[in-house]
Design a protein around this motif. Structure first.
Motif, mmCIF file in Angstrom:
data_model
loop_
_atom_site.group_PDB
_atom_site.id
_atom_site.type_symbol
_atom_site.label_atom_id
_atom_site.label_comp_id
_atom_site.label_asym_id
_atom_site.label_seq_id
_atom_site.Cartn_x
_atom_site.Cartn_y
_atom_site.Cartn_z
ATOM 1 N N ASN A 14 39.261 35.643 44.504
ATOM 2 C CA ASN A 14 40.195 36.330 43.614
ATOM 3 C C ASN A 14 40.358 37.793 44.003
ATOM 4 O O ASN A 14 39.478 38.393 44.605
ATOM 5 N N THR A 15 41.477 38.362 43.570
ATOM 6 C CA THR A 15 41.675 39.800 43.755
ATOM 7 C C THR A 15 40.793 40.539 42.754
ATOM 8 O O THR A 15 40.255 39.948 41.810
ATOM 9 N N VAL A 16 40.661 41.838 42.948
ATOM 10 C CA VAL A 16 39.874 42.661 42.024
ATOM 11 C C VAL A 16 40.453 42.568 40.618
ATOM 12 O O VAL A 16 39.715 42.444 39.632
ATOM 13 N N GLU A 17 41.773 42.579 40.508
ATOM 14 C CA GLU A 17 42.431 42.516 39.200
ATOM 15 C C GLU A 17 42.159 41.182 38.508
ATOM 16 O O GLU A 17 41.895 41.131 37.309
ATOM 17 N N GLU A 18 42.250 40.082 39.269
ATOM 18 C CA GLU A 18 41.989 38.761 38.691
ATOM 19 C C GLU A 18 40.531 38.635 38.242
ATOM 20 O O GLU A 18 40.253 38.087 37.178
ATOM 21 N N ALA A 20 38.545 41.095 37.323
ATOM 22 C CA ALA A 20 38.377 41.922 36.131
ATOM 23 C C ALA A 20 38.922 41.204 34.901
ATOM 24 O O ALA A 20 38.292 41.223 33.834
ATOM 25 N N GLU A 21 40.064 40.559 35.024
ATOM 26 C CA GLU A 21 40.664 39.824 33.904
ATOM 27 C C GLU A 21 39.773 38.664 33.472
ATOM 28 O O GLU A 21 39.567 38.433 32.273
ATOM 29 N N LEU A 22 39.224 37.929 34.433
ATOM 30 C CA LEU A 22 38.323 36.816 34.105
ATOM 31 C C LEU A 22 37.063 37.309 33.396
ATOM 32 O O LEU A 22 36.626 36.727 32.404
ATOM 33 N N LEU A 23 36.464 38.383 33.914
ATOM 34 C CA LEU A 23 35.262 38.942 33.276
ATOM 35 C C LEU A 23 35.577 39.443 31.873
ATOM 36 O O LEU A 23 34.790 39.254 30.941
ATOM 37 N N TYR A 24 36.720 40.096 31.717
ATOM 38 C CA TYR A 24 37.144 40.578 30.407
ATOM 39 C C TYR A 24 37.223 39.422 29.408
ATOM 40 O O TYR A 24 36.710 39.504 28.301
ATOM 41 N N LYS A 25 37.833 38.321 29.823
ATOM 42 C CA LYS A 25 37.982 37.164 28.933
ATOM 43 C C LYS A 25 36.626 36.564 28.575
ATOM 44 O O LYS A 25 36.397 36.173 27.432
ATOM 45 N N VAL A 26 35.722 36.482 29.547
ATOM 46 C CA VAL A 26 34.389 35.929 29.289
ATOM 47 C C VAL A 26 33.642 36.810 28.294
ATOM 48 O O VAL A 26 33.059 36.319 27.321
ATOM 49 N N PHE A 27 33.637 38.124 28.518
ATOM 50 C CA PHE A 27 32.923 39.028 27.617
ATOM 51 C C PHE A 27 33.551 39.058 26.234
ATOM 52 O O PHE A 27 32.854 39.126 25.223
#
Length: 58
Positions: A14-18, A20-27
């Motif tokens: 994944n890209t850095v943006e993707e 970050a978005e995945l981690l954001y959703k998990v947290f």
């Protein structure tokens, strides 16, 4: 006996943006109750109908 140091490597296509978005959703999902409580506590109290009419004349 000598202890071995563990090394982990992850392949992340994944890209850095993707990522970050995945981690954001998990947290966010993991802390959903805390987030909802914080939003509820920081939200202004709803105005009753008379206050709304007085502040926003038609």
């Amino acid at each position: 006996m000598k202890k071995r140091k563990l090394n982990y490597r992850f392949h992340n296509p994944n890209t850095v943006e993707e990522t970050a978005e995945l981690l954001y959703k998990v947290f966010l999902e993991a802390n959903e109750d805390k987030v909802e409580r914080a939003i509820r506590e920081d939200s202004p109290k709803p105005l009753n109908n008379k206050e709304y009419i007085a502040e926003h004349p038609a």
